[in-house]
Write a protein that holds these residues in place. Structure first.
Motif, PDB file in Angstrom:
ATOM      1  N   ARG A 186       0.860  -1.197   0.000  1.00 53.71           N
ATOM      2  CA  ARG A 186       0.000   0.000   0.000  1.00 53.71           C
ATOM      3  C   ARG A 186       0.891   1.240   0.000  1.00 53.71           C
ATOM      4  NH1 ARG A 186      -3.821  -0.242   5.094  1.00 53.71           N
ATOM      5  NH2 ARG A 186      -4.585   1.690   4.190  1.00 53.71           N
ATOM      6  N   TYR A 188       2.084   4.780   1.341  1.00 59.20           N
ATOM      7  CA  TYR A 188       2.066   5.539   2.605  1.00 59.20           C
ATOM      8  C   TYR A 188       2.798   6.851   2.383  1.00 59.20           C
ATOM      9  CZ  TYR A 188       0.495   1.606   5.540  1.00 59.20           C
ATOM     10  OH  TYR A 188      -0.235   0.593   6.120  1.00 59.20           O
ATOM     11  N   VAL A 205       4.442   7.336   9.103  1.00 63.31           N
ATOM     12  CA  VAL A 205       3.831   7.264   7.771  1.00 63.31           C
ATOM     13  C   VAL A 205       2.330   7.061   7.915  1.00 63.31           C
ATOM     14  CG1 VAL A 205       5.893   6.366   6.609  1.00 63.31           C
ATOM     15  CG2 VAL A 205       4.296   4.752   7.647  1.00 63.31           C
ATOM     16  N   ARG A 206       1.577   7.574   6.922  1.00 64.89           N
ATOM     17  CA  ARG A 206       0.121   7.426   6.917  1.00 64.89           C
ATOM     18  C   ARG A 206      -0.317   6.771   5.636  1.00 64.89           C
ATOM     19  NH1 ARG A 206      -3.150  12.761   8.816  1.00 64.89           N
ATOM     20  NH2 ARG A 206      -2.283  12.788  10.894  1.00 64.89           N
ATOM     21  N   PRO A 207      -1.300   5.874   5.699  1.00 63.26           N
ATOM     22  CA  PRO A 207      -1.798   5.286   4.445  1.00 63.26           C
ATOM     23  C   PRO A 207      -2.264   6.399   3.514  1.00 63.26           C
ATOM     24  CG  PRO A 207      -2.797   4.199   6.344  1.00 63.26           C
ATOM     25  CD  PRO A 207      -2.033   5.378   6.875  1.00 63.26           C
ATOM     26  N   ASP A 208      -1.919   6.267   2.247  1.00 64.55           N
ATOM     27  CA  ASP A 208      -2.265   7.325   1.292  1.00 64.55           C
ATOM     28  C   ASP A 208      -3.378   6.876   0.346  1.00 64.55           C
ATOM     29  OD1 ASP A 208      -1.437  10.012   0.594  1.00 64.55           O
ATOM     30  OD2 ASP A 208      -0.907   9.186  -1.375  1.00 64.55           O
ATOM     31  N   VAL A 213      -5.309   2.474   9.079  1.00 65.35           N
ATOM     32  CA  VAL A 213      -4.008   1.958   9.510  1.00 65.35           C
ATOM     33  C   VAL A 213      -4.190   0.470   9.858  1.00 65.35           C
ATOM     34  CG1 VAL A 213      -2.346   2.074  11.409  1.00 65.35           C
ATOM     35  CG2 VAL A 213      -3.194   4.161  10.371  1.00 65.35           C
ATOM     36  N   GLY A 249      -1.479   6.883  11.801  1.00 68.90           N
ATOM     37  CA  GLY A 249      -0.185   6.566  11.189  1.00 68.90           C
ATOM     38  C   GLY A 249       0.545   5.445  11.917  1.00 68.90           C
TER      39      GLY A 249
END
Ligand SMILES: NC(=O)C1=CN([C@@H]2O[C@H](COP(=O)(O)OP(=O)(O)OC[C@H]3O[C@@H](n4cnc5c(N)ncnc54)[C@H](O)[C@@H]3O)[C@@H](O)[C@H]2O)C=CC1
Length: 430
Positions: A186, A188, A205-208, A213, A249
């Motif tokens: 995925r 991020y 990091v954050r899912p983009d 999460v 995140g």
């Protein structure tokens, strides 16, 4: 593929880790047919003696036919320095020996570690057939006429016993992660890069992709895939150290891998430190890894050295978050206070938990530091309560030393669990 992460626990030095028995998919007991067992036994010395050459030829063939695998899947550094070759040889020898010596008893620890690592790389079942083709061509090339059709078939049986068990285990891991086979990646977005020490940094990091999460168990890792300046997409695993405070995140930490004796630095860790900044995109796998905090109530020893502190930080955070009352001993060994990543966080989490004793060992301490905590980790002054479960993570010599000391102090080997980063040299006996 099955070469990626061999295990070390099948050696007499490091026995099986029973915590791995829960790994999904490892339910069938592979058994070698009688005829094949006799042939494998008879040819094990010849094959075993030539494993290094076979591994070398195998990778040369595989990468000649599929250069994209070296560029985008395998660790190029470990190919260049031979570490992966030794690890593959160790895995094959370890699995064949286990099948012969302990028929009916699965080498679960070996398989579990490999299955989790494979899942984090998105390995798919068709890649096992590819490895089979090139591995057996390499065996025939190195051993020549000694490899009759019967011998090849017997070793083929060994290979497919291992591969089929791994394929089943990996299918279950993908199912648990709710992804299609191999579809673990995925995007991020990096939101923060925070220096921890001169050589280590924490990444948030954050899912983009708009998704949530992922859940993970403390001690698990993600694979991180980066695109390097030459276009190669290289992958490494990093332990998750926690979830961001807002729940949106993930945190992981990376230490710069400095080349030993003037050798090349780690490609991915150097790239992450020197080039990746907030706002950049990375690809992360779903979380995997089988050395995770058990659900019990018994006392714990979390023992780490160097950047091996990362899974322990995740475990400590979880213990604090769940207001655990478990007695915990935190031991960490480092070169100096300044190289100790998460030093302040660890002390703070320990204070919050309230049931923690900490032992920090420094080879070069600063100021007035007790003698018994100066130098490398030493359990002489560390109380080990009855019923202790020990988690170890650090450079291999550190883990060997700690394991030996724990065994001497009467901790049963099945209560000593450990995480290995990178290709595993113990299995290969180096
Ligand atoms: N579980 C694993 O497989 C891990 C592997 N590593 C690998 O180890 C290498 C060095 O890692 P760093 O974080 O830079 O650690 P480091 O080289 O800074 O060492 C950290 C501490 O480990 C202890 N240590 C080192 N060698 C020892 C020995 N022979 N006996 C007893 N204790 C010893 C010492 O207390 C030292 O201060 C890296 O290549 C890294 O990839 C690091 C952490 C975890």
């Amino acid at each position: 593929m099955l070469s990626e992460t061999p295990d070390l626990r099948e050696t007499p030095e490091l026995p099986e880790n029973p915590g791995h028995l829960e790994t999904p998919g490892l339910t069938e007991t592979p058994a070698l047919s009688e005829g094949s067992a006799a042939l494998v036994r008879a040819t094990l010395p010849a094959v075993g003696g030539a494993l290094d050459a076979i591994s070398e030829r195998f990778y040369a063939r595989l990468f000649a036919a599929h250069p994209e695998l070296l560029r985008d899947l395998f660790n190029r550094g470990n190919q260049a320095n031979g570490a992966q070759r030794q690890a593959l040889a160790g895995a094959i020898a370890g699995f064949a020996t286990a099948l012969l010596d302990r028929p009916g008893r699965r080498p679960d620890a070996l398989l579990s570690r490999i299955a989790h690592k494979h899942a984090s790389l998105g390995i798919t079942r068709d890649q096992y057939a590819l490895v089979h083709t090139h591995l057996f061509a390499a065996i025939a090339e190195v051993l020549g006429e000694a490899v009759t059709a019967e011998v090849a078939a017997a070793w083929g049986e060994v290979y497919w016993l291992m591969a089929d068990t791994l394929i089943a285990a990996e299918a279950r891991l993908y199912q648990e992660a709710r992804v299609a086979d191999g579809d673990v990646w995925r995007p991020y977005r990096v939101t923060e890069v925070r220096p921890l020490t001169g050589d280590a940094a924490a990444f948030t990091v954050r899912p983009d992709d708009g998704g949530p999460v992922p859940a993970f168990r403390p001690g698990q890792y993600v694979s991180v895939r980066v695109e390097l300046p030459d276009g190669a997409r290289q992958i490494r695993q990093y332990s998750l150290t926690g979830t961001a405070g807002d729940g949106l995140g993930l945190h992981f930490a990376v230490k710069r891998e400095r080349g030993a004796e003037g050798g090349p630095h780690g490609e991915v860790s150097t790239h992450l430190h020197d080039r990746v900044r907030p706002g950049d995109l990375l690809r992360l796998s779903a979380p995997f890894g089988d050395v995770t905090l058990d659900a019990g109530e018994g006392p714990l020893l979390l023992a780490s050295a160097g950047i091996g502190c990362t899974p322990m930080t995740g475990m400590l955070r979880q213990l604090v978050a769940t207001r655990s009352c478990r007695p915990v001993t935190v031991l960490h060994a480092d070169r100096a206070p300044g190289t100790h990543a998460f030093r302040d966080e660890t002390a703070k989490l320990a204070a919050e938990l309230g049931t923690v004793r900490t032992h920090f060992f420094y080879e070069t301490p600063e100021g007035d530091w007790p003698d018994e905590h100066t130098g490398r980790a030493d359990l002489r002054h560390v109380e080990l309560p009855e019923g202790l479960t020990a988690y170890l993570c650090g450079p291999l010599p550190f883990m060997r030393s700690l394991r030996g000391q724990l065994l001497d102090r009467g901790v049963p080997e099945e209560r000593i669990r450990y995480e290995v980063f990178g290709p595993d040299a113990w299995q290969a006996g180096v």
